[in-house]
Design a protein around this motif. Structure first.
Motif, PDB file in Angstrom:
ATOM      1  N   MET A  31      -4.947   2.691  -0.719  1.00 24.83           N
ATOM      2  CA  MET A  31      -4.228   3.091  -1.932  1.00 24.83           C
ATOM      3  C   MET A  31      -3.170   2.061  -2.305  1.00 24.83           C
ATOM      4  O   MET A  31      -2.961   1.769  -3.487  1.00 24.83           O
ATOM      5  CB  MET A  31      -3.590   4.467  -1.747  1.00 24.83           C
ATOM      6  N   LYS A  32      -2.491   1.509  -1.332  1.00 22.90           N
ATOM      7  CA  LYS A  32      -1.492   0.482  -1.615  1.00 22.90           C
ATOM      8  C   LYS A  32      -2.145  -0.761  -2.206  1.00 22.90           C
ATOM      9  O   LYS A  32      -1.575  -1.420  -3.083  1.00 22.90           O
ATOM     10  CB  LYS A  32      -0.725   0.119  -0.346  1.00 22.90           C
ATOM     11  N   ARG A  33      -3.352  -1.055  -1.742  1.00 20.97           N
ATOM     12  CA  ARG A  33      -4.060  -2.235  -2.209  1.00 20.97           C
ATOM     13  C   ARG A  33      -4.600  -2.028  -3.631  1.00 20.97           C
ATOM     14  O   ARG A  33      -4.496  -2.909  -4.478  1.00 20.97           O
ATOM     15  CB  ARG A  33      -5.211  -2.557  -1.259  1.00 20.97           C
ATOM     16  N   ARG A  34      -5.190  -0.865  -3.881  1.00 23.57           N
ATOM     17  CA  ARG A  34      -5.881  -0.621  -5.148  1.00 23.57           C
ATOM     18  C   ARG A  34      -5.011   0.071  -6.204  1.00 23.57           C
ATOM     19  O   ARG A  34      -5.251  -0.089  -7.398  1.00 23.57           O
ATOM     20  CB  ARG A  34      -7.121   0.258  -4.909  1.00 23.57           C
ATOM     21  N   SER A  35      -4.055   0.864  -5.772  1.00 17.01           N
ATOM     22  CA  SER A  35      -3.295   1.714  -6.714  1.00 17.01           C
ATOM     23  C   SER A  35      -1.808   1.643  -6.411  1.00 17.01           C
ATOM     24  O   SER A  35      -1.137   2.662  -6.252  1.00 17.01           O
ATOM     25  CB  SER A  35      -3.786   3.163  -6.629  1.00 17.01           C
ATOM     26  N   SER A  36      -1.280   0.441  -6.362  1.00 17.30           N
ATOM     27  CA  SER A  36       0.111   0.252  -5.955  1.00 17.30           C
ATOM     28  C   SER A  36       1.085   1.015  -6.855  1.00 17.30           C
ATOM     29  O   SER A  36       2.041   1.629  -6.381  1.00 17.30           O
ATOM     30  CB  SER A  36       0.453  -1.242  -5.958  1.00 17.30           C
ATOM     31  N   ARG A  37       0.840   0.986  -8.160  1.00 13.15           N
ATOM     32  CA  ARG A  37       1.761   1.651  -9.080  1.00 13.15           C
ATOM     33  C   ARG A  37       1.773   3.160  -8.850  1.00 13.15           C
ATOM     34  O   ARG A  37       2.805   3.811  -8.992  1.00 13.15           O
ATOM     35  CB  ARG A  37       1.371   1.340 -10.523  1.00 13.15           C
ATOM     36  N   ILE A  38       0.629   3.723  -8.519  1.00  9.45           N
ATOM     37  CA  ILE A  38       0.560   5.164  -8.253  1.00  9.45           C
ATOM     38  C   ILE A  38       1.313   5.500  -6.975  1.00  9.45           C
ATOM     39  O   ILE A  38       2.024   6.505  -6.905  1.00  9.45           O
ATOM     40  CB  ILE A  38      -0.915   5.611  -8.169  1.00  9.45           C
ATOM     41  N   VAL A  39       1.192   4.652  -5.956  1.00  9.61           N
ATOM     42  CA  VAL A  39       1.909   4.878  -4.706  1.00  9.61           C
ATOM     43  C   VAL A  39       3.421   4.814  -4.943  1.00  9.61           C
ATOM     44  O   VAL A  39       4.188   5.602  -4.382  1.00  9.61           O
ATOM     45  CB  VAL A  39       1.481   3.853  -3.637  1.00  9.61           C
ATOM     46  N   CYS A  40       3.858   3.910  -5.820  1.00 12.16           N
ATOM     47  CA  CYS A  40       5.287   3.764  -6.103  1.00 12.16           C
ATOM     48  C   CYS A  40       5.897   5.053  -6.658  1.00 12.16           C
ATOM     49  O   CYS A  40       7.075   5.337  -6.423  1.00 12.16           O
ATOM     50  CB  CYS A  40       5.510   2.634  -7.105  1.00 12.16           C
ATOM     51  N   ARG A  41       5.095   5.837  -7.393  1.00  9.91           N
ATOM     52  CA  ARG A  41       5.621   7.059  -7.994  1.00  9.91           C
ATOM     53  C   ARG A  41       6.169   8.031  -6.955  1.00  9.91           C
ATOM     54  O   ARG A  41       7.172   8.699  -7.180  1.00  9.91           O
ATOM     55  CB  ARG A  41       4.518   7.771  -8.777  1.00  9.91           C
ATOM     56  N   CYS A  42       5.487   8.125  -5.838  1.00  9.22           N
ATOM     57  CA  CYS A  42       5.863   9.141  -4.860  1.00  9.22           C
ATOM     58  C   CYS A  42       6.504   8.551  -3.610  1.00  9.22           C
ATOM     59  O   CYS A  42       6.797   9.284  -2.670  1.00  9.22           O
ATOM     60  CB  CYS A  42       4.637   9.980  -4.470  1.00  9.22           C
ATOM     61  N   CYS A  43       6.731   7.256  -3.612  1.00 10.99           N
ATOM     62  CA  CYS A  43       7.289   6.616  -2.416  1.00 10.99           C
ATOM     63  C   CYS A  43       8.381   5.617  -2.831  1.00 10.99           C
ATOM     64  O   CYS A  43       8.109   4.424  -3.038  1.00 10.99           O
ATOM     65  CB  CYS A  43       6.179   5.903  -1.647  1.00 10.99           C
ATOM     66  N   PRO A  44       9.630   6.073  -2.982  1.00 10.92           N
ATOM     67  CA  PRO A  44      10.712   5.198  -3.439  1.00 10.92           C
ATOM     68  C   PRO A  44      10.927   3.979  -2.541  1.00 10.92           C
ATOM     69  O   PRO A  44      11.245   2.894  -3.042  1.00 10.92           O
ATOM     70  CB  PRO A  44      11.945   6.113  -3.425  1.00 10.92           C
ATOM     71  N   GLU A  45      10.759   4.160  -1.235  1.00 10.47           N
ATOM     72  CA  GLU A  45      10.969   3.029  -0.325  1.00 10.47           C
ATOM     73  C   GLU A  45       9.933   1.931  -0.586  1.00 10.47           C
ATOM     74  O   GLU A  45      10.260   0.737  -0.627  1.00 10.47           O
ATOM     75  CB  GLU A  45      10.869   3.494   1.135  1.00 10.47           C
ATOM     76  N   TYR A  46       8.695   2.342  -0.785  1.00  7.54           N
ATOM     77  CA  TYR A  46       7.635   1.377  -1.079  1.00  7.54           C
ATOM     78  C   TYR A  46       7.888   0.724  -2.441  1.00  7.54           C
ATOM     79  O   TYR A  46       7.696  -0.489  -2.601  1.00  7.54           O
ATOM     80  CB  TYR A  46       6.274   2.070  -1.064  1.00  7.54           C
ATOM     81  N   ALA A  47       8.334   1.525  -3.423  1.00  4.88           N
ATOM     82  CA  ALA A  47       8.619   0.979  -4.751  1.00  4.88           C
ATOM     83  C   ALA A  47       9.706  -0.093  -4.667  1.00  4.88           C
ATOM     84  O   ALA A  47       9.621  -1.131  -5.344  1.00  4.88           O
ATOM     85  CB  ALA A  47       9.045   2.102  -5.694  1.00  4.88           C
ATOM     86  N   ALA A  48      10.718   0.131  -3.837  1.00  5.76           N
ATOM     87  CA  ALA A  48      11.788  -0.859  -3.676  1.00  5.76           C
ATOM     88  C   ALA A  48      11.239  -2.146  -3.069  1.00  5.76           C
ATOM     89  O   ALA A  48      11.610  -3.255  -3.493  1.00  5.76           O
ATOM     90  CB  ALA A  48      12.902  -0.288  -2.802  1.00  5.76           C
ATOM     91  N   GLN A  49      10.332  -2.004  -2.089  1.00  7.25           N
ATOM     92  CA  GLN A  49       9.707  -3.192  -1.484  1.00  7.25           C
ATOM     93  C   GLN A  49       8.898  -3.973  -2.518  1.00  7.25           C
ATOM     94  O   GLN A  49       8.951  -5.208  -2.573  1.00  7.25           O
ATOM     95  CB  GLN A  49       8.784  -2.772  -0.339  1.00  7.25           C
TER      96      GLN A  49
END
Length: 518
Positions: free
Chosen positions: A320-338
């Protein structure tokens, strides 16, 4: 299609039975008025004209009964641009907010006509739109004079909205059936046939699609219509950021599920409203969730696997991080910051390499060659031990990542512009040669190709307002005005209105298109 097709179920007002007859009479008025048009460009065939009549009667019902749909639109415009009807000189600011003014109808027709006629670009001051607006204004003001102020639509929207499914029921009607959105919905579904199941496409339109109503979507209008708190409005508007993920079912009760989002390791309590829930502990689900008043609700369809233990959760998460990074960012603030930090660093590096934020190529092959050089520069700028570690972790058999450029882009030979956007990454605009040539003409004697290139620049989903503003700062905006038939002295907000109308999604939360795996 019957006028009653678009009425919400379960609520009836005293005036509702009058509306079909008014619609039939209005259709005759529109037909007669259309015969007087100065040009053929806005003439609609009978089925489309019948649909327009139904839309206009629903619009009049809204204003006559103070339902609040159009009022919500005007309030948004006031916040965005300082005026209620952008690019339409209005005389309706006289305290009579429900007045069926010709200005309001002119604005409505100007926004809707391109949904009837694909590819149409029309001036807000078009003579035939003015003629139709004036005739319709007179007709509707007379037709609604003795209609009771009691609407089934208003009663429907005023029903309780304590639960998420109550709100979703209203959102479905507003987005699929109301006069403001039903044409946009039908055209969206037609354009996206086969891309997803019908339920999934419908949910995408309701929750995340932006329209030419100043870039607003159904969730934005509904949030203004409902009698809810400011916090609840913000929560409803946030539904464009649905939490799309894989979930493991932990517990099931009569009215709720507890699930684990395997992407962000967070638990959610999902409200249920069904006799027998088709969920069991241990199941693995894929679906979308939206918040409402402390709980979460399914939005759209869910896909289920019976046994979560058979799923490689870590592999799912990385994919999911590889294919849908923007979607993962919605529910994971720490990942979005990275992701934002990584994107910022990458932008600085690319800007250092090129020395400018706009690069122009003659064709796709020259762009690809330049990108290969840039990739080698990036690769060679890192310490050798770091490079070896990346090669081993990702199994890079060629020693560096490969480039995947679509064949049609490689073969493009009409000029390509690449803008280095600090928030979006590389933005690519094809047909850049006629675009720049058209802008350089400063609005004088544009060719058909140049006009289409300018309009395509605004229509393109992958082109941000920042890219547009960057180019107009260099070449001027006169040709944009000409391409959209905007004449005379324009208000200062005209470009902002045009950008919002075509690129509304860029005015919501955005995340870089960059996936960080590992």
């Amino acid at each position: 299609m019957s006028y009653l097709t678009y009425r919400p179920d379960g609520c009836q007002g005293q005036a509702d039975s009058r509306l079909p007859q008014i619609t039939r009479r209005l259709l005759r008025c529109l037909t007669d008025t259309q015969r007087q048009f100065a040009f053929d460009s806005l003439r609609l065939k009978r089925p489309a004209l019948r649909q327009l009549a139904g839309i206009l009667v629903d619009f009049a019902e809204d204003l006559h009964n103070d339902i609040g749909i159009w009022k919500a639109y005007e309030r948004h415009n006031g916040r965005f641009f300082g005026v209620s009807l952008p690019l339409i000189e209005t005389n309706s600011g006289d305290g009579s907010e429900s007045a069926l003014s010709a200005d309001r109808l002119r604005h409505l027709l100007w926004v809707l006509y391109p949904e009837f006629i694909d590819g149409l670009i029309v001036s807000p001051a078009h003579r035939d739109i003015e003629r139709l607006a004036e005739a319709t204004s007179r007709f509707l003001a007379d037709a609604f004079q003795d209609v009771p102020r009691d609407s089934g639509v208003k009663a429907f929207l005023q029903t309780p909205h304590g639960y998420g499914w109550d709100v979703k029921r209203k959102l479905i009607w507003l987005g699929c059936g109301s006069y403001m959105f039903r044409l946009f919905f039908a055209n969206y579904m037609s354009r996206n046939t086969g891309k997803k199941d019908t339920l999934g496409r419908t949910d995408d339109f309701l929750c995340q699609e932006c329209t030419r109503w100043s870039g607003l979507g159904a969730i934005d209008i509904l949030a203004e219509v409902l009698d809810i708190s400011a916090d609840a409005r913000d929560e409803l508007r946030s539904w464009y950021e649905r939490h799309v993920a894989f979930y493991k079912v932990l517990t099931v009760s009569r009215d709720a599920l507890e699930v684990l989002n395997v992407v962000n390791d967070r638990t959610y309590r999902i409200k249920l409203n069904m006799e027998r829930a088709p969920f069991t502990p241990g199941q693995f689900l894929f679906g979308s969730l939206v918040p409402w008043r402390g709980d979460w609700y399914w939005s759209g369809e869910q896909k289920a696997w019976p046994d979560a233990s058979a799923v490689n959760v870590e592999e799912v998460k990385q994919d999911m991080k590889r294919r849908s990074s923007r979607i993962v960012c919605r529910c994971c603030p720490e990942y979005a910051a990275q992701v934002r930090e990584r994107a910022s660093n990458l932008h600085k590096a690319v800007l250092e390499y090129y020395g400018k934020d706009l690069i122009v190529y003659r064709d796709g092959m020259s762009m690809a060659a330049d990108w290969q050089k840039e990739l080698r520069w990036h690769w060679d700028s890192h310490p050798s031990e770091e490079v070896r570690d990346v090669i081993q972790r990702h199994g890079l058999t060629r020693g560096r990542p490969s480039m995947n450029i679509p064949q049609d882009l490689l073969e493009h030979n009409d000029g390509i512009g690449v803008f280095l956007n600090p928030d979006e990454g590389k933005e690519i605009m094809t047909h850049f040669k006629p675009l720049v040539a058209g802008l350089k003409r400063r609005g004088e004697n544009l060719t058909a190709g140049q006009q289409e290139a300018i309009q395509g620049f605004f229509r393109a989903d992958s082109i941000s307002p920042q890219f547009v503003q960057r180019l107009l700062a260099e070449y001027g905006d006169e040709s944009v005005r000409a391409a959209y038939f905007l004449k005379g002295e324009l208000p200062s907000y005209w470009l902002d209105f045009l950008l919002r109308s075509h690129k509304g999604r860029y005015y919501r939360n955005r995340y870089p298109t960059l996936g960080i795996v590992g």
